[in-house]
Every structure is written in C-alpha cells, then in structure tokens.
Design a protein around this motif. Structure first.
Motif, PDB file in Angstrom:
ATOM      1  N   TRP A   1      34.675 -30.351  66.367  1.00 37.61           N
ATOM      2  CA  TRP A   1      33.553 -30.035  67.260  1.00 37.61           C
ATOM      3  C   TRP A   1      33.571 -30.995  68.458  1.00 37.61           C
ATOM      4  O   TRP A   1      33.204 -30.627  69.560  1.00 37.61           O
ATOM      5  CB  TRP A   1      32.210 -30.104  66.514  1.00 37.61           C
TER       6      TRP A   1
ATOM      7  N   GLY B   1      19.707 -31.965  62.537  1.00 41.05           N
ATOM      8  CA  GLY B   1      21.068 -31.434  62.366  1.00 41.05           C
ATOM      9  C   GLY B   1      21.735 -31.289  63.720  1.00 41.05           C
ATOM     10  O   GLY B   1      22.203 -30.217  64.090  1.00 41.05           O
TER      11      GLY B   1
ATOM     12  N   GLY C   1      24.539 -32.394  64.944  1.00 46.07           N
ATOM     13  CA  GLY C   1      25.995 -32.257  65.065  1.00 46.07           C
ATOM     14  C   GLY C   1      26.586 -33.203  66.090  1.00 46.07           C
ATOM     15  O   GLY C   1      26.257 -34.390  66.135  1.00 46.07           O
TER      16      GLY C   1
ATOM     17  N   GLU D   1      24.287 -31.460  70.420  1.00 51.06           N
ATOM     18  CA  GLU D   1      23.397 -30.459  71.016  1.00 51.06           C
ATOM     19  C   GLU D   1      22.394 -29.939  69.997  1.00 51.06           C
ATOM     20  O   GLU D   1      22.756 -29.708  68.852  1.00 51.06           O
ATOM     21  CB  GLU D   1      24.203 -29.297  71.600  1.00 51.06           C
TER      22      GLU D   1
ATOM     23  N   ASP E   1      21.267 -36.314  61.840  1.00 51.50           N
ATOM     24  CA  ASP E   1      22.288 -35.526  61.138  1.00 51.50           C
ATOM     25  C   ASP E   1      22.705 -36.359  59.919  1.00 51.50           C
ATOM     26  O   ASP E   1      22.771 -37.591  60.014  1.00 51.50           O
ATOM     27  CB  ASP E   1      23.512 -35.247  62.045  1.00 51.50           C
ATOM     28  N   PRO E   2      22.993 -35.703  58.786  1.00 49.65           N
ATOM     29  CA  PRO E   2      23.359 -36.492  57.600  1.00 49.65           C
ATOM     30  C   PRO E   2      24.819 -36.957  57.583  1.00 49.65           C
ATOM     31  O   PRO E   2      25.208 -37.734  56.711  1.00 49.65           O
ATOM     32  CB  PRO E   2      23.103 -35.520  56.436  1.00 49.65           C
ATOM     33  N   VAL E   3      25.627 -36.474  58.536  1.00 46.01           N
ATOM     34  CA  VAL E   3      27.076 -36.713  58.484  1.00 46.01           C
ATOM     35  C   VAL E   3      27.477 -37.821  59.468  1.00 46.01           C
ATOM     36  O   VAL E   3      27.270 -37.685  60.683  1.00 46.01           O
ATOM     37  CB  VAL E   3      27.823 -35.392  58.789  1.00 46.01           C
TER      38      VAL E   3
ATOM     39  N   SER F   1      19.118 -36.626  56.223  1.00 46.66           N
ATOM     40  CA  SER F   1      19.107 -35.204  55.903  1.00 46.66           C
ATOM     41  C   SER F   1      17.744 -34.617  56.287  1.00 46.66           C
ATOM     42  O   SER F   1      16.725 -35.306  56.251  1.00 46.66           O
ATOM     43  CB  SER F   1      19.355 -35.053  54.402  1.00 46.66           C
ATOM     44  N   ALA F   2      17.748 -33.328  56.623  1.00 46.36           N
ATOM     45  CA  ALA F   2      16.533 -32.652  57.084  1.00 46.36           C
ATOM     46  C   ALA F   2      15.410 -32.711  56.051  1.00 46.36           C
ATOM     47  O   ALA F   2      14.235 -32.695  56.419  1.00 46.36           O
ATOM     48  CB  ALA F   2      16.867 -31.189  57.387  1.00 46.36           C
TER      49      ALA F   2
ATOM     50  N   ARG G   1      19.405 -26.597  66.256  1.00 49.10           N
ATOM     51  CA  ARG G   1      20.292 -25.543  66.760  1.00 49.10           C
ATOM     52  C   ARG G   1      21.402 -25.321  65.741  1.00 49.10           C
ATOM     53  O   ARG G   1      22.211 -26.242  65.501  1.00 49.10           O
ATOM     54  CB  ARG G   1      20.883 -25.957  68.120  1.00 49.10           C
ATOM     55  N   LEU G   2      21.438 -24.137  65.149  1.00 49.80           N
ATOM     56  CA  LEU G   2      22.494 -23.732  64.207  1.00 49.80           C
ATOM     57  C   LEU G   2      22.628 -24.677  63.017  1.00 49.80           C
ATOM     58  O   LEU G   2      23.719 -24.835  62.460  1.00 49.80           O
ATOM     59  CB  LEU G   2      23.851 -23.637  64.937  1.00 49.80           C
TER      60      LEU G   2
HETATM   61  C1  LIG Z   1      26.875 -25.690  62.973  1.00 49.77           C
HETATM   62  S1  LIG Z   1      26.540 -27.392  63.082  1.00 49.77           S
HETATM   63  C2  LIG Z   1      25.426 -27.406  64.434  1.00 49.77           C
HETATM   64  C3  LIG Z   1      25.356 -28.730  65.094  1.00 49.77           C
HETATM   65  C4  LIG Z   1      24.610 -28.788  66.427  1.00 49.77           C
HETATM   66  N1  LIG Z   1      23.203 -28.676  66.276  1.00 49.77           N
HETATM   67  C5  LIG Z   1      25.129 -27.738  67.395  1.00 49.77           C
HETATM   68  O1  LIG Z   1      24.444 -26.720  67.583  1.00 49.77           O
HETATM   69  O2  LIG Z   1      26.209 -27.936  67.971  1.00 49.77           O
HETATM   70  C6  LIG Z   1      25.488 -27.675  61.705  1.00 49.77           C
HETATM   71  C7  LIG Z   1      25.049 -29.112  61.522  1.00 49.77           C
HETATM   72  O3  LIG Z   1      24.120 -29.166  60.415  1.00 49.77           O
HETATM   73  C8  LIG Z   1      24.317 -30.401  59.784  1.00 49.77           C
HETATM   74  N2  LIG Z   1      23.738 -30.394  58.440  1.00 49.77           N
HETATM   75  C9  LIG Z   1      24.336 -30.063  57.270  1.00 49.77           C
HETATM   76  N3  LIG Z   1      23.490 -30.301  56.247  1.00 49.77           N
HETATM   77  C10 LIG Z   1      22.347 -30.775  56.780  1.00 49.77           C
HETATM   78  C11 LIG Z   1      21.118 -31.253  56.236  1.00 49.77           C
HETATM   79  N4  LIG Z   1      20.890 -31.240  54.916  1.00 49.77           N
HETATM   80  N5  LIG Z   1      20.167 -31.742  57.073  1.00 49.77           N
HETATM   81  C12 LIG Z   1      20.393 -31.725  58.418  1.00 49.77           C
HETATM   82  N6  LIG Z   1      21.534 -31.299  58.975  1.00 49.77           N
HETATM   83  C13 LIG Z   1      22.501 -30.837  58.178  1.00 49.77           C
HETATM   84  C14 LIG Z   1      25.826 -30.582  59.805  1.00 49.77           C
HETATM   85  O4  LIG Z   1      26.206 -31.914  59.577  1.00 49.77           O
HETATM   86  C15 LIG Z   1      26.170 -30.079  61.199  1.00 49.77           C
HETATM   87  O5  LIG Z   1      26.177 -31.134  62.119  1.00 49.77           O
END
Ligand SMILES: C[S@@+](CC[C@H](N)C(=O)[O-])C[C@H]1O[C@@H](n2cnc3c(N)ncnc32)[C@H](O)[C@@H]1O
Length: 283
Positions: free
Chosen positions: A20, A54, A56, A59, A78-80, A105-106, A122-123
C-alpha cells in the motif's frame, strides 16, 4: 474470530502495508472519491478534531489534516505497526504537524469519552474484529453532537475492480464456503447491514448513502495486475496456492476478462461504495 485468525489477519495487513506504501500515489488517486464522500458526509471542516479508525497507510487522515488546518487535528489509529510506520513517515515527509498517531484496534480505543468531534473510517470497518464494539467505541469518544461515518465497498457485482480478478482466480483455486460475517472486502456490501450495526450500537439518525464513481488512472493492465496481486492479502494467498505453471494462464484469463476496462492507456472501472453515518445523539 479466534485469536489465531486475528493474528493471521493482522500479519497479512503487515505485509500489505509495504505494498500500500509502494502504490500510495496511485491508491490516493483511485480512492480519492471515497475520501471526499466521507469528508462531506461527516461534515468535516476547519478546526475540528477528527479520529480516523483503521487509517492504513494514511488515508483519510492525510487529506483531513489539510482540511481541519492548524487549529484542528487528526488522530490516526491502526492496529498494524507497519501501517502506522508508513503513515507516520508520509505525514513527516509532508510536514503535517496536526496528525497524532496511535497503534490500536477499533474495538479498544485508548481515548477518553468525548475527545473528538467526528470519527471516520475509510475501507476499514469491514475488517474490524468486532464491528459492534468498534462502533460503540467510536461513539463513546466523540462529543454528544458528533458524527461517526464509515465508507465500505458496495456489492461485489458493482465492483469489477475486485470481482473481475477474483471471479477468474476462483476458477483455479478451491474457495472454502465464506462466513458472511468474516472480515473481508464485501462484509458490509448488503444495503442496510452496516446501518444495523450502527443502530444496534446506539447511533441515532443513521443514514446510508450509495456512492457510485469510477476507479480511474492512466495505467496499463500490467500495472493493474501488479497492484492487485500485491496489495490484497487474499489475492496473494490465492496466487501462492496456484501451481507455477498455472500462473501465466490465470494472468491471461484475467487480462481477457478486464480488457474492456483499459482503453487508450487508461484504466476505468465503475465502482460502488456505501457511506454509513450516524450521530451520537438524536436531534
Ligand atoms: C483496506 S485498508 C484501508 C486503510 C485506509 N483507511 C485506506 O483507506 O487506505 C484496511 C485497514 O484496516 C485495518 N484494520 C484491520 N483490523 C482492524 C481493527 N481491528 N481495528 C482497526 N483497523 C483495523 C488494517 O490494518 C488496514 O490498515
């Protein structure tokens, strides 16, 4: 979701972070309408304190930081670890001083009640381990008249950017039956499903808006193929399960299936997302 699966999902996002980040400019361009829709729906403006759940590789935090300006702020979560690192590096590169970063984490937000004006994602909502708890957490940390707003993908059939590739690959790999509530791209594609989650979590005046747009960029099929097979954990797994001799056949079949979306050096896919928003209090 059992803890082992949760860790596997987070490990996959950790690998995705690299890709990404690699495609950050292109991803920012193709998904920009989602950010604009979210900002509009959540009524984000100058001076607000916004939570991004979340976030990422950055964004919508990076875009929102410019909108709220120096009197406002964005808190990215973001958790990662890999995601947080790339987002933070990009904010530094852009000299954006009003973004704060937290790895969390959310469903367990490390913020006091009523800290923010608005919470957005977003996503990301479709990947939350426990969406109901996550929405309750988002509502808890916004002020009484604040908004929560999440953008998720609409139906698979309306999103050939994804389905045109998976429909082909799924003919070559065994796909186990899907749990409709498992974290995946189309978890909240059914109209009303995420609305129900927000309402059950206590959100008021919940509305769902359908956003139709084009995923568009001046790239070739080769670039699209590379982007899709690298940035998606699911596709990386499926590609790894193919025999090496099958890979060129699959790529050719996908090239045929998506040919009509590449015209005169431009990729253009119709796309559909849902923006689901609610308030903490009615009124
Ligand atoms: C498809 S990406 C979207 C990232 C960014 N918001 C974007 O639109 O470019 C999904 C994101 O959700 C995050 N995610 C996964 N599990 C999650 C959780 N339990 N709480 C919050 N975010 C989480 C992932 O680490 C990832 O960064």
């Amino acid at each position: 979701m059992i803890p082992e699966e949760q860790n596997k999902a987070l490990d996959s996002w950790q690998v995705s972070a690299r890709y990404w980040d690699k495609y950050r400019t292109l991803i920012a361009q193709i998904f920009a309408p989602l950010t604009s829709g979210l900002i509009e729906e959540a009524q984000i403006g100058i001076g607000q304190n916004v939570l991004d759940v979340g976030g990422g590789t950055g964004e919508p935090s990076l875009t929102i930081s410019r909108i709220v300006g120096p009197k406002g702020s964005v808190t990215y979560t973001d958790p990662v670890a890999g995601m947080v690192e790339t987002a933070q590096a990009e904010a530094s590169r852009l000299s954006l001083a009003n973004i704060h970063f937290r790895q969390c984490s959310a469903d367990d937000l490390p913020f006091a009640d009523r800290t923010f004006d608005v919470a957005v994602g977003r996503l990301s909502a479709m990947f939350f381990v426990d969406p109901a708890t996550a929405v309750r957490e988002a509502l808890r940390v916004i002020r009484e008249d604040g908004y929560v707003s999440f953008v998720v993908w609409g139906p698979k059939e309306a999103n050939p950017f994804f389905s045109a590739v998976t429909d082909v690959i799924d003919q070559f790999v065994e796909v186990p039956p899907q749990d409709p509530d498992a974290p995946e791209t189309f978890r909240f594609a059914a109209p009303g499903k995420l609305v129900g989650v927000l309402e059950n979590a206590g959100a008021k005046n919940v509305i769902e808006r359908r956003l139709n747009f084009q995923i568009e960029a001046p790239i070739s099929f080769e670039q699209f193929w590379e982007l899709r097979t690298e940035m998606s954990g699911t596709l990386r797994d499926k590609m790894a399960r193919l025999m090496p001799t099958q890979r060129p056949t699959v790529k050719c079949a996908v090239a045929d299936a998506v040919q009509r979306y590449f015209v005169r050096g431009t990729m253009s896919f119709a796309a559909e997302a849902l923006i689901v928003s609610g308030r903490k209090s009615a009124g």
